[in-house]
Design an enzyme around this catalytic site. Structure first.
Site, PDB file in Angstrom:
ATOM      1  N   GLU A  55      -2.789  -4.853  -3.092  1.00  0.00           N
ATOM      2  CA  GLU A  55      -3.854  -6.010  -4.438  1.00  0.00           C
ATOM      3  C   GLU A  55      -3.545  -5.583  -5.559  1.00  0.00           C
ATOM      4  O   GLU A  55      -3.329  -5.929  -6.201  1.00  0.00           O
ATOM      5  CB  GLU A  55      -4.963  -6.354  -3.492  1.00  0.00           C
ATOM      6  CG  GLU A  55      -5.421  -7.005  -2.448  1.00  0.00           C
ATOM      7  CD  GLU A  55      -5.159  -5.984  -0.820  1.00  0.00           C
ATOM      8  OE1 GLU A  55      -4.830  -4.832  -1.309  1.00  0.00           O
ATOM      9  OE2 GLU A  55      -6.434  -6.786  -0.773  1.00  0.00           O
TER      10      GLU A  55
ATOM     11  N   CYS B  71     -10.274  -3.422  -3.770  1.00  0.00           N
ATOM     12  CA  CYS B  71      -9.558  -4.553  -4.648  1.00  0.00           C
ATOM     13  C   CYS B  71     -10.558  -5.471  -5.133  1.00  0.00           C
ATOM     14  O   CYS B  71      -9.294  -6.102  -6.327  1.00  0.00           O
ATOM     15  CB  CYS B  71      -8.507  -4.204  -3.801  1.00  0.00           C
ATOM     16  SG  CYS B  71      -7.061  -3.533  -3.014  1.00  0.00           S
TER      17      CYS B  71
ATOM     18  N   CYS C  47      -4.267   1.082  -2.578  1.00  0.00           N
ATOM     19  CA  CYS C  47      -3.637  -0.635  -1.788  1.00  0.00           C
ATOM     20  C   CYS C  47      -2.827  -1.038  -1.975  1.00  0.00           C
ATOM     21  O   CYS C  47      -2.949  -1.587  -3.371  1.00  0.00           O
ATOM     22  CB  CYS C  47      -5.026  -1.241  -1.668  1.00  0.00           C
ATOM     23  SG  CYS C  47      -6.376  -0.408  -0.658  1.00  0.00           S
TER      24      CYS C  47
ATOM     25  N   CYS D  14     -10.170  -4.866   0.352  1.00  0.00           N
ATOM     26  CA  CYS D  14     -11.261  -4.079   0.395  1.00  0.00           C
ATOM     27  C   CYS D  14     -11.901  -4.561  -0.846  1.00  0.00           C
ATOM     28  O   CYS D  14     -11.798  -4.873  -2.135  1.00  0.00           O
ATOM     29  CB  CYS D  14     -11.045  -2.420   0.515  1.00  0.00           C
ATOM     30  SG  CYS D  14     -10.021  -1.931  -1.345  1.00  0.00           S
TER      31      CYS D  14
ATOM     32  N   GLU E 180       0.647   5.452   0.940  1.00  0.00           N
ATOM     33  CA  GLU E 180      -0.372   6.279   0.784  1.00  0.00           C
ATOM     34  C   GLU E 180       0.026   7.886   1.028  1.00  0.00           C
ATOM     35  O   GLU E 180       1.016   7.704   0.359  1.00  0.00           O
ATOM     36  CB  GLU E 180      -0.582   6.229   3.198  1.00  0.00           C
ATOM     37  CG  GLU E 180      -0.680   4.378   3.199  1.00  0.00           C
ATOM     38  CD  GLU E 180      -1.146   4.459   5.044  1.00  0.00           C
ATOM     39  OE1 GLU E 180      -0.938   5.436   5.318  1.00  0.00           O
ATOM     40  OE2 GLU E 180      -2.600   3.748   4.713  1.00  0.00           O
TER      41      GLU E 180
ATOM     42  N   ASN F  47       0.386  -1.062   0.168  1.00  0.00           N
ATOM     43  CA  ASN F  47       0.025   0.150   0.271  1.00  0.00           C
ATOM     44  C   ASN F  47       1.049   1.290   0.116  1.00  0.00           C
ATOM     45  O   ASN F  47       1.797   1.139   0.511  1.00  0.00           O
ATOM     46  CB  ASN F  47      -0.902  -0.150   0.959  1.00  0.00           C
ATOM     47  CG  ASN F  47      -0.645   0.061   2.759  1.00  0.00           C
ATOM     48  OD1 ASN F  47       0.688  -0.687   2.738  1.00  0.00           O
ATOM     49  ND2 ASN F  47      -0.841   0.153   3.573  1.00  0.00           N
TER      50      ASN F  47
END
Ligand code: THU
Length: 139
Positions: free
Chosen positions: A61, A93, A59, A90, A50, A48
């Site tokens: 994935e 994803c 993310c 999530c 940010e 991930n």
């Protein structure tokens, strides 16, 4: 189908676990690592990433998936996702992965690399929206 020489779930999980160390998550402090196995046998990792503008966060994935797509891989056998607490991918994803196959196996593991759950994109995203839901295009 995965053949005999395909990496095991534990190989995929260990890769995601190692990769997770590179997560850039100074805001949530929730570090995620992923490893996506393409049908070619190549593995694409992701973490991930940010941002101070929070919604820009990507993310792990999807980072792995977009790396793979940008390298020409379109079909996948499995993805592993490693978090401290064995968190589940999530919704965004799930949808992004569904575009490339509902049968992709999803290994969810904790920070120690223990397999918490083995599932599929289909199971994680029932009644997924897909290309077949869009009107036919005249190309
Ligand atoms: N995150 C992922 O990387 N994958 C998921 O499936 C769940 C959430 C990240 C996004 C954000 O950087 C942090 O975890 C907390 O939401």
């Amino acid at each position: 189908m995965m053949n005999k020489t395909a990496p095991s779930s534990q190989v995929l999980i260990n890769l995601a676990k190692e990769t997770r160390k590179k997560a850039y998550a100074p805001y949530s402090n929730y570090h995620v690592g992923a490893a996506l196995l393409g049908k070619s046998g190549k593995i694409y990792t992701g973490v991930n990433v940010e941002n101070a503008v929070y919604p820009l966060t990507l993310c792990a994935e999807r980072v792995a998936l977009f790396k793979a797509i940008s390298e020409g891989e379109r079909e996948f056998d499995a993805i592993s996702v490693v978090t401290d607490n064995g968190g589940s991918p999530c919704g965004s994803c799930r949808q992004a992965l569904a575009e490339f196959g509902l049968d992709i196996i999803v290994y969810i593991a904790d920070g120690e690399g223990n397999l918490i759950e083995e599932t599929t994109v289909r199971d994680l995203l029932p009644r997924a929206f897909g290309a077949e839901d869009l009107p036919e295009r005249n190309s």
